[in-house]
Every structure is written in C-alpha cells, then in structure tokens.
Design a protein around this motif. Structure first.
Motif, PDB file in Angstrom:
ATOM      1  N   TYR B  12       0.820  -1.214   0.000  1.00 50.70           N
ATOM      2  CA  TYR B  12       0.000   0.000   0.000  1.00 50.70           C
ATOM      3  C   TYR B  12       0.847   1.255   0.000  1.00 50.70           C
ATOM      4  O   TYR B  12       0.584   2.180  -0.756  1.00 50.70           O
ATOM      5  CB  TYR B  12      -0.951  -0.014   1.194  1.00 50.70           C
ATOM      6  CG  TYR B  12      -1.903   1.144   1.192  1.00 50.70           C
ATOM      7  CD1 TYR B  12      -2.890   1.255   0.213  1.00 50.70           C
ATOM      8  CD2 TYR B  12      -1.816   2.154   2.138  1.00 50.70           C
ATOM      9  CE1 TYR B  12      -3.750   2.328   0.181  1.00 50.70           C
ATOM     10  CE2 TYR B  12      -2.684   3.236   2.117  1.00 50.70           C
ATOM     11  CZ  TYR B  12      -3.656   3.310   1.132  1.00 50.70           C
ATOM     12  OH  TYR B  12      -4.507   4.376   1.100  1.00 50.70           O
ATOM     13  N   HIS B 234      -6.902  -5.285  -3.431  1.00 51.41           N
ATOM     14  CA  HIS B 234      -6.374  -3.918  -3.506  1.00 51.41           C
ATOM     15  C   HIS B 234      -4.856  -3.865  -3.387  1.00 51.41           C
ATOM     16  O   HIS B 234      -4.310  -3.119  -2.583  1.00 51.41           O
ATOM     17  CB  HIS B 234      -7.017  -3.047  -2.422  1.00 51.41           C
ATOM     18  CG  HIS B 234      -8.499  -2.909  -2.586  1.00 51.41           C
ATOM     19  ND1 HIS B 234      -9.071  -2.039  -3.482  1.00 51.41           N
ATOM     20  CD2 HIS B 234      -9.529  -3.578  -2.007  1.00 51.41           C
ATOM     21  CE1 HIS B 234     -10.386  -2.151  -3.425  1.00 51.41           C
ATOM     22  NE2 HIS B 234     -10.693  -3.080  -2.553  1.00 51.41           N
ATOM     23  N   GLU B 236      -2.750  -3.483  -6.257  1.00 54.20           N
ATOM     24  CA  GLU B 236      -2.084  -2.619  -7.236  1.00 54.20           C
ATOM     25  C   GLU B 236      -1.890  -1.251  -6.631  1.00 54.20           C
ATOM     26  O   GLU B 236      -2.789  -0.706  -6.006  1.00 54.20           O
ATOM     27  CB  GLU B 236      -2.897  -2.478  -8.522  1.00 54.20           C
ATOM     28  CG  GLU B 236      -3.296  -3.783  -9.140  1.00 54.20           C
ATOM     29  CD  GLU B 236      -4.705  -4.130  -8.724  1.00 54.20           C
ATOM     30  OE1 GLU B 236      -5.506  -3.208  -8.591  1.00 54.20           O
ATOM     31  OE2 GLU B 236      -4.979  -5.334  -8.518  1.00 54.20           O
ATOM     32  N   ARG B 237      -0.700  -0.706  -6.881  1.00 53.21           N
ATOM     33  CA  ARG B 237      -0.353   0.548  -6.236  1.00 53.21           C
ATOM     34  C   ARG B 237      -1.166   1.719  -6.767  1.00 53.21           C
ATOM     35  O   ARG B 237      -1.885   2.374  -6.052  1.00 53.21           O
ATOM     36  CB  ARG B 237       1.142   0.824  -6.412  1.00 53.21           C
ATOM     37  CG  ARG B 237       1.703   1.703  -5.334  1.00 53.21           C
ATOM     38  CD  ARG B 237       1.600   1.030  -3.976  1.00 53.21           C
ATOM     39  NE  ARG B 237       2.648   0.052  -3.776  1.00 53.21           N
ATOM     40  CZ  ARG B 237       3.898   0.356  -3.467  1.00 53.21           C
ATOM     41  NH1 ARG B 237       4.227   1.618  -3.299  1.00 53.21           N
ATOM     42  NH2 ARG B 237       4.801  -0.576  -3.308  1.00 53.21           N
ATOM     43  N   TYR B 238      -1.043   2.009  -8.048  1.00 57.48           N
ATOM     44  CA  TYR B 238      -1.798   3.139  -8.579  1.00 57.48           C
ATOM     45  C   TYR B 238      -2.363   2.798  -9.935  1.00 57.48           C
ATOM     46  O   TYR B 238      -1.657   2.784 -10.927  1.00 57.48           O
ATOM     47  CB  TYR B 238      -0.928   4.386  -8.693  1.00 57.48           C
ATOM     48  CG  TYR B 238      -1.115   5.301  -7.529  1.00 57.48           C
ATOM     49  CD1 TYR B 238      -2.274   6.076  -7.448  1.00 57.48           C
ATOM     50  CD2 TYR B 238      -0.186   5.369  -6.511  1.00 57.48           C
ATOM     51  CE1 TYR B 238      -2.477   6.921  -6.372  1.00 57.48           C
ATOM     52  CE2 TYR B 238      -0.386   6.213  -5.425  1.00 57.48           C
ATOM     53  CZ  TYR B 238      -1.532   6.985  -5.368  1.00 57.48           C
ATOM     54  OH  TYR B 238      -1.721   7.808  -4.304  1.00 57.48           O
ATOM     55  N   VAL B 239      -3.643   2.535  -9.975  1.00 52.87           N
ATOM     56  CA  VAL B 239      -4.243   2.144 -11.238  1.00 52.87           C
ATOM     57  C   VAL B 239      -4.956   3.307 -11.909  1.00 52.87           C
ATOM     58  O   VAL B 239      -5.493   3.165 -12.986  1.00 52.87           O
ATOM     59  CB  VAL B 239      -5.254   1.007 -11.037  1.00 52.87           C
ATOM     60  CG1 VAL B 239      -4.510  -0.275 -10.755  1.00 52.87           C
ATOM     61  CG2 VAL B 239      -6.211   1.341  -9.937  1.00 52.87           C
ATOM     62  N   ASP B 241      -7.840   6.339 -12.301  1.00 53.46           N
ATOM     63  CA  ASP B 241      -9.277   6.397 -12.059  1.00 53.46           C
ATOM     64  C   ASP B 241     -10.092   5.619 -13.082  1.00 53.46           C
ATOM     65  O   ASP B 241     -11.299   5.564 -13.019  1.00 53.46           O
ATOM     66  CB  ASP B 241      -9.742   7.856 -12.061  1.00 53.46           C
ATOM     67  CG  ASP B 241      -9.319   8.550 -10.773  1.00 53.46           C
ATOM     68  OD1 ASP B 241      -9.389   9.762 -10.722  1.00 53.46           O
ATOM     69  OD2 ASP B 241      -8.934   7.832  -9.826  1.00 53.46           O
ATOM     70  N   VAL B 242      -9.424   5.040 -14.032  1.00 56.84           N
ATOM     71  CA  VAL B 242     -10.143   4.327 -15.076  1.00 56.84           C
ATOM     72  C   VAL B 242     -10.620   2.982 -14.531  1.00 56.84           C
ATOM     73  O   VAL B 242     -10.169   2.504 -13.507  1.00 56.84           O
ATOM     74  CB  VAL B 242      -9.232   4.095 -16.298  1.00 56.84           C
ATOM     75  CG1 VAL B 242     -10.078   3.770 -17.515  1.00 56.84           C
ATOM     76  CG2 VAL B 242      -8.400   5.340 -16.569  1.00 56.84           C
TER      77      VAL B 242
END
Lengths: 259, 259
Positions: B12, B234, B236-239, B241-242
């Motif tokens: 995270y 949850h 994935e670090r930063y996906v 807003d899509v």
DNA sequence: CGATCTGTTGATGCTCATCAAATCCAGTGG
DNA sequence: CCACTGGATTTGATGAGCATCAACAGATCG
C-alpha cells in the motif's frame, strides 16, 4: 433528513449539540433516485465522496460471469455506502437502489476534516464500519452453517434490530421493501425455496410479511430458531469487561464432531 | 520477525526507514503458542492490545449451538487479529491457532500513538482492514453463489496472492498448513466433499497439495474456473481512475435470470 | 386492457451431507 | 525391522435439502 444516521450513531456515542450541527452542516449535497435498480456506485469506480443513505434501501452486490449475482449487504437509512473509498483506489463491488431512494454525498475532504477536528465523530464512523464487518461475518455463518430456515430467521432478527437502532420500527414491525427474489439473492438460495421457507415461518406463527412490512409475531421463538445473538451489532453502550451471554467450548472441527 | 507484516503493508505504501523503525520499536511483546487449536482471543473478551501474526496460521471462527463451528477467516503471517478492539467493547468472535504460532501484541496506546503521529502508517493499517472486509465479501460469494469446485479454486487463488503479497511464496507454491477438515469448516461443506473436490482439482492438473504445501500447476485455468479477480485485495499501487477489468451489465436478480 | 412483476405450488433431479468402512500415513515402542 | 497406534485421507452407498423447470394466480401499471 439525517434522523436515522444520527439515531444509529447515537448507539455508540452521545452527540453534543455542536457535533450534531457539524454533521447537519456537512450533509448538503443530496441526490434523489426515482427508481429501484439503479447503480449508486459501480464496481471499479472511484466516487468523489462518501454516500449516505437517507431514505430507501440499497444493496451491495457483485455480478458473476454467468450473469447471476450475489447481494452482500442491505443498506437502510442511516447506513453509509463507501467509507472505503476514502483510502482505496476503487470500489470492489457495486451498490444499487432497491427502492426509490435519497442519498447524501459527503466529499472525502469533509470526511478528512471531521477525522481531524472531531475525533468522537470519527470514532463513531469507524464503529459503524466495524459493525458492518461483523454483519458480514454473521452472513457468512448464515450461508455456510445455518439451514435455510435458520438463516432467514437470523436475517429478520438482524434487520429488526438494525431498523430499531436507526429508529425505523414500530413495535416489532419494520419496513422490508424487498421481493422474495431479492431476499434469495442474499440468502444464496433459489427464490422458490425462500418462498417455501417464508411460508413455513408464517405458518408457524413466527412472522407476518405483507405490503413490504415484516412483523415479528414471536420474537423469542425466532431468536431461538435463528440462534440470534445480537452481540455482533455492538449496540450495548457499556457492558464492561465481563463476558455476557457468550458461548464457550472446546474448538471442534467438522471431522471431530462427526465422530 | 516483522518481515511479512512490512512486506504486506508495502503493497500500500513505501515505508521510509524511519517508519520502518517505528514499527520495529513498537513490536516488543511477543508470545509463542506451542500448539495448534489454542485460542489467541476468545469471543466476549476485550484484549489489552492488538495481536499481530508473526509466524504460523490462525483463524477467526464462531461456535454454533449444535457444537459445530464456522471459520470466517484464515490469518497468515503479517495479518492482524483484532484492530477492532481499539474501539469495540468486546470481540464478537474467537481466534485460535491452526499451527504452532508466534504472535506479537501491540497495546492500544501504541496504536493510538501511531495513529496520532504517523498518519501514513495509520492509513496502511486502515487499508489492511478494508482488504479484510473485501475478503469477507468474496467469501460470501464463494458460499452463496459459487460451486464447491469454483469456491475452493477461488480460495486457493486468494491464498496464493495473499501469500505472495506477504513474501511467503516460492514461484506458484506456498505453505498451506491446513487439514481438509479445516478447509471444509471455512468452505461450509463437508470434509468428504472437500476431499472429492480436491481430488478433481488434482486430477485436472490444476494443483498439487502435499506436505502442507500447495502448488498451483495451472494458474490460468484455476483463475478461469474460480472467476478470480484480484481487485478486492487492492494490491495494485496506482491504477488511476479508469475502470480496468470490471464486469458491467444490467442488474438481474435470480428470478429474472431464470427465465 | 394486455403486459409485466411477484408470489405460489407441483414435479423432477442434482449437489452435497451423512454414515460407515477402508486405506494411508508418521510416529512410537518392542 | 515390524507391529501398533491415532490421525488424516480416500472411497462407496444412501438420502435430504435445495435448485430447476414449468405453470398459474394475483397484483400492479402504463
């Protein structure tokens, strides 16, 4: 408007007039959903704010690849939809209306403000999340280890208790605006079977369910049938450190107890 | 000692060396459980601190009146047992060891200190709670809407993913120190049936399970069978807003889809 | 008024629980 | 090295609970 929300949280703390006002001032943006079956939040989304049920019912659900779906929670007035997304990148499930509904929206900034400046309110919000988690665990037991009859009875006990905590009951009756099919989607059973179980509960004089209103006619028997222990809803204000009503015993797994 | 915990939370946030040290300094009180089947926390209790699994496995469970029980979560190294009790008066379920285990204890004061002074760590702890809730919801779907085969496959996919997130895997295999009976208590199915399903998964070349070690031989097929979508963990670090990979569609309840 | 949704009931079959017994192990001790 | 033991796993036989399919009766509604 906020009555149910305040009533519900009041089961955890006594609000000061100031705190009450803070919450009332926070809830400004309100949206009305005319129809049932409309998504309030969809899976994968990152909503702009936290949604709060003011009026009407909604449900958390997940679609499966075969087109079927599973309902993972019923949301009634006073319940919050997605405190999650204050931290998480995206929703891992969807939420949609089950009736006409009114939903408030609180921006994440407002939430963070409250957390920073009103720790007591923050604790109350956190408490309600923990209760939601407790409910999830109890639903797990419903599906995994209780009979269809006990499971449905348990759900009704829970919903009456939650409705009462939100100030939505009259005596032992409350508004349950769901079809049997919608009950079955949460119970993990077919609508036909739910129908038969309902019939049995009615015939045994435990409940009556008409006009979207469920009345519990024999609370004691229903609790007994459901093995309902309301501890997981964490509604008692201060029970102290003693252990009330809990069941103790040696751990046994299925294999052992089948001897 | 803390490796799994740090590894898990690192999914995270990236810890600074300072934050790492804070956590290491916090975890001082450690207790070892020699035997499996021992309660770490019992229902109704109000533990003095938050327990953290360092080594070995445990489970959340609830006893039913008929002597049976239901397992509501498996806890592996890196998982926390009861962040709940920072706020709640008492535990609404019990936790016990499933293997020999080492468990750290963090006082509620320490937790509150961290929350006050290290907001990033606090967020990480909160994140892990939200993941736990996501897991609960997915287990609900397992019991309610998936076949025994898909459900078990899903559990294995999840456990491999969680193990990997805690740095506990070698390739596609991880330590699964559970008997078939213990699997069955979480799957809401009889040990005999779990046995048959395991056999099928083995025969189909999807897994191998020997010596408390589960190896996933065909990840693709297993994911397909389980309809496993790891989003709820949850990780994935930063996906952004899509909306990636999400399944959309009109809501349908059981009644409709049976047409 | 037909069209659609919801609830009710019957017939049939599959999934899975249950019970019982056989087998396979890892120790353990002679 | 082998017999003995208790636990976990495997297999078979039987039946209960529940899903599924189908049909119909009331509601509700445009």
């Amino acid at each position: 408007m906020l009555a149910s929300f305040l009533e519900k949280l009041s089961n955890y703390i006594d609000f000061t007039e100031n705190e009450r006002q803070v919450l009332k001032d926070t809830v400004k943006s309100v949206r009305h959903y005319e129809k049932k079956g409309v998504d309030i939040i969809s899976i994968g989304e990152r909503p702009l704010g936290v949604h709060l049920m003011l009026k009407g019912w909604a449900c958390r659900y997940k679609l499966l690849e075969d087109g079927s779906e599973h309902i993972m929670a019923y949301l009634m007035p006073g319940d919050m939809c997605n405190v999650h997304t204050t931290l998480l990148k995206q929703m891992d499930h969807s939420i949609r209306t089950m009736t006409e509904a009114t939903v408030a929206s609180i921006t994440h900034e407002q939430i963070n403000d409250i957390i920073d400046h009103y720790p007591r309110i923050a604790r109350a919000l956190f408490w309600s999340m923990l209760v939601d988690e407790g409910i999830l665990r109890e639903w797990l037991v419903n599906l995994g280890s209780r009979s269809a009859e006990a499971s449905l009875a348990h759900l009704f006990c829970e919903l009456l208790t939650r409705s009462r905590a939100a100030g939505l009951t009259q005596d032992n009756s409350f508004c349950l605006p769901l079809s049997q099919a919608e009950l079955s989607d949460a119970q993990g059973r077919s609508p036909v079977h739910v129908n038969r179980v309902l019939k049995k509960l009615r015939n045994d004089g435990l409940i009556s369910f008409r006009n979207k209103r469920l009345t519990i006619l024999d609370w004691e028997k229903l609790v007994q049938l459901a093995q309902f222990d309301p501890g997981y809803l964490h509604l008692e204000r201060y029970v102290g450190d003693v252990v009330p009503n809990s069941r103790h015993g040696k751990p046994t797994c299925r294999a052992e107890r089948n001897k």
